[in-house]
Design an enzyme around this catalytic site. Structure first.
Site, PDB file in Angstrom:
ATOM      1  N   GLU A 142       4.385   8.335  -3.736  1.00 43.27           N
ATOM      2  CA  GLU A 142       5.144   7.832  -2.592  1.00 43.27           C
ATOM      3  C   GLU A 142       6.255   6.878  -3.023  1.00 43.27           C
ATOM      4  O   GLU A 142       6.803   6.146  -2.197  1.00 43.27           O
ATOM      5  CB  GLU A 142       4.207   7.135  -1.601  1.00 43.27           C
ATOM      6  CG  GLU A 142       3.235   8.087  -0.916  1.00 43.27           C
ATOM      7  CD  GLU A 142       2.369   7.399   0.120  1.00 43.27           C
ATOM      8  OE1 GLU A 142       2.556   6.189   0.342  1.00 43.27           O
ATOM      9  OE2 GLU A 142       1.503   8.062   0.703  1.00 43.27           O
TER      10      GLU A 142
ATOM     11  N   GLU B  77       0.889  -1.165   0.000  1.00 43.80           N
ATOM     12  CA  GLU B  77       0.000   0.000   0.000  1.00 43.80           C
ATOM     13  C   GLU B  77       0.921   1.207   0.000  1.00 43.80           C
ATOM     14  O   GLU B  77       1.175   1.821   1.037  1.00 43.80           O
ATOM     15  CB  GLU B  77      -0.929  -0.027   1.214  1.00 43.80           C
ATOM     16  CG  GLU B  77      -2.265   0.689   0.988  1.00 43.80           C
ATOM     17  CD  GLU B  77      -2.165   2.196   1.117  1.00 43.80           C
ATOM     18  OE1 GLU B  77      -1.330   2.799   0.417  1.00 43.80           O
ATOM     19  OE2 GLU B  77      -2.923   2.757   1.906  1.00 43.80           O
TER      20      GLU B  77
END
Length: 580
Positions: free
Chosen positions: A153, A144
């Site tokens: 990210e 995730e």
């Protein structure tokens, strides 16, 4: 090991770096982060569990032991889901040490410590082998690593490395794939978050500088809850396009790439903004889908799962472009390893923007997108102008305390002959001879300003403010200039945040001002110093504390009679005063 943490200082308005000791509780940083919103995202959690359970079943059906690699485990939730679903062993990687410690504790308390190993490293530093962090390569990859932009990210480099070094060639991945969607629209409301618009004040039209008009704007994505953007506030110029897909079960590349969606314009208009979101399929069949599509794209908007850790993206084209209904358009999305950007071409022109557009006017580097929205808010501008109109006179000495504010220009247009703007960032030049700009290192040095101020104004807005209540810094500035006002007129103070709006009108006559106490003591040492220095002072003298500075002011005396016990910027102000 000591660590520097950023803290906003409401007194100076600056972002200070505070050295925290080894005993600092970094779990407080975790508590203030977005973990809670993510962990309470029921739709996300259910879809992940369904996807993990299906992946475990597929691997077991092949007669293999299930070894799971969880990159960015956080609290360890997905690793515990995998073991609960039947995984034989799970390696949970978490680079942030306080979070890794929390995950270890959570795993142990839930009775999974014999099947889950928490590794406090970046995934690119993890080793595989008899003496490595992992005994063998995993056959299920669970991650995730996504943000609103999907890849912001570092998902692509992490997947790329994992497939090369940490997982088997035929591994299962949860999620299995991601799909990015985009729609070209015209929206004056959203465009105002990127470009300054002309402003009219009493018949005078203020135009943004040419450098700002030509600037491509900030390169970063604008994440927003599109579900809260009314559909009537934008006009779709094209269909919702599937821009590209990423298959996480195969080798992933973090190299820069571009993708093109071709379509005909549905209507004529100005192409300004691209709305974007993504879906993740938790299984190869695409039967388990977690989507970020806005609520107005749901058949039943009431089923929309609210979440704040993932939102939707708004991208601004480098320049608005007129398009005609039926015109062939090419919407191009490009990405590097961490970000996306969009461009628009027509007909057979598929020229790709190799590099992200960047700000060349500096305004987009200083002002946030909400700040652009404030400056373009006509109703807000009218409110300030109406408030100024009630009090500004030709002989008014106006002082504006806000960064990059238009208030001093408004005051000049309304008739004031002396307008001063105090700012901390040198991003504006002398404003056509009508506004003097003063740059300070700390706003408390306002006390060295020598003119008597009749109007103190502020929005307030400070470029160093991170949270709404940081604008309370205006209160410190107000305190600092009290001794400079013969007739102190504080026309308004507007602090806007989610649940607070203060409007105040305060007027002091000269006699009332002379009766105001100007002593503020913050420490015992300063009290002693003040007491010593005040011995023998006449009654007409006043004292003021600003931070660690103590001033004794004598009214009706020239500037050279100002007695300063501690001063850091007197030379600066003497230089400035001599040029007024």
């Amino acid at each position: 090991m000591k660590t520097f943490c950023g803290r906003a200082n409401p007194t100076t308005g600056a972002l200070d770096w505070v050295e925290e000791s080894e005993e600092y509780d970094y779990h407080q940083e975790i508590a203030r982060s977005g973990y809670a919103d993510m962990l309470h995202d029921k739709d996300r959690n259910e879809k992940y569990y369904q996807g993990i359970r299906a992946a475990v079943s597929r691997v077991k059906a092949r007669g293999e032991q299930v070894v799971v690699l969880d990159i960015g485990t956080g609290t360890g939730l997905l690793s515990m889901m995998a073991v609960t679903a039947g995984a034989d062993y799970c390696y949970a990687i978490e680079v942030f040490k306080p979070m890794a410690q929390a995950a270890t504790c959570i795993v142990e308390r839930n009775g999974f410590s014999d099947k889950i190993k928490v590794i406090n490293k970046h995934s690119t530093e993890v080793t595989v082998g008899p003496d490595g962090d992992m005994q063998e390569r995993a056959n299920i990859l669970v991650t995730e690593l996504f943000d609103t932009e999907l890849i912001g990210e570092g998902a692509l480099p992490s997947y790329e490395h994992a497939h090369m070094h940490l997982v088997q060639a035929d591994c299962e991945a949860v999620p299995h794939r991601a799909t990015v969607y985009a729609q070209l629209v015209e929206s004056d409301m959203l465009w105002k978050l990127s470009q300054l618009q002309p402003i009219e004040v009493d018949g005078n039209k203020l135009l943004p500088p040419p450098a700002v008009v030509k600037c491509a704007g900030a390169p970063s994505v604008c994440d927003i809850q599109l579900s809260q953007v009314p559909p009537e506030s934008f006009t779709p110029l094209g269909p919702i396009c599937t821009m590209f897909r990423v298959d996480f079960s195969k080798q992933v590349s973090s190299a820069a790439q571009s993708y093109t969606a071709q379509f005909k314009a549905q209507t004529s208009g100005r192409a300004q903004v691209v709305l974007s979101w993504w879906d993740i399929d938790m299984d190869p069949d695409g039967s388990i889908v977690c989507t970020m599509t806005p609520s107005w794209n749901y058949s039943d908007p009431h089923t929309y799962p609210w979440r704040d850790h993932w939102m939707q993206s708004v991208y601004f084209l480098p320049a608005e472009k007129n398009v005609s209904e039926g015109e062939e358009l090419n919407l191009i999305v490009s990405h590097d390893d961490y970000s996306l950007w969009y461009s628009l071409t027509v007909q057979n022109d598929v020229k790709v923007a190799t590099f992200r557009p960047c700000c060349t006017c500096q305004a987009h580097l200083v002002w946030t997108r909400p700040r652009f929205g404030e400056l373009n808010d006509k109703q807000r501008t009218e409110s300030y102008v109406n408030a100024l109109r009630r009090i500004v006179k030709p002989d008014s000495v106006c002082l504006s305390v806000s960064d990059g504010s238009l208030l001093p220009i408004f005051a000049h247009l309304l008739g004031s002959k002396k307008v001063f703007s105090l700012e901390k960032i040198k991003n504006r030049k002398h404003l056509n001879g009508c506004v003097y700009l003063v740059y300070l290192y700390i706003y408390s040095d306002l006390i060295f300003f020598t003119l008597q101020i009749s109007v103190l104004m502020g929005e307030p807005y400070f470029s160093t403010s991170l949270l709404p209540w940081h604008s309370l810094f205006f209160w410190y500035c107000r305190t600092a200039v009290i001794p400079l006002t013969a007739l102190w007129s504080w026309p308004w103070w507007s602090l806007e945040c989610d649940s607070l709006r203060l409007w105040t009108d305060v007027f002091y006559t000269d006699n009332e001002f002379k009766q105001m106490p100007l002593i503020q003591v913050t420490s015992g040492g300063q009290r002693s110093l003040l007491k010593k220095k005040l011995q023998g002072c006449e009654s007409q003298k006043s004292c003021l504390f600003v931070g660690d500075q103590i001033l004794i002011l004598q009214r009706n005396l020239p500037i050279n009679s100002l007695k300063i016990l501690q001063c850091d910027f007197l030379d600066f102000f003497s230089h400035f005063v001599s040029h007024i």
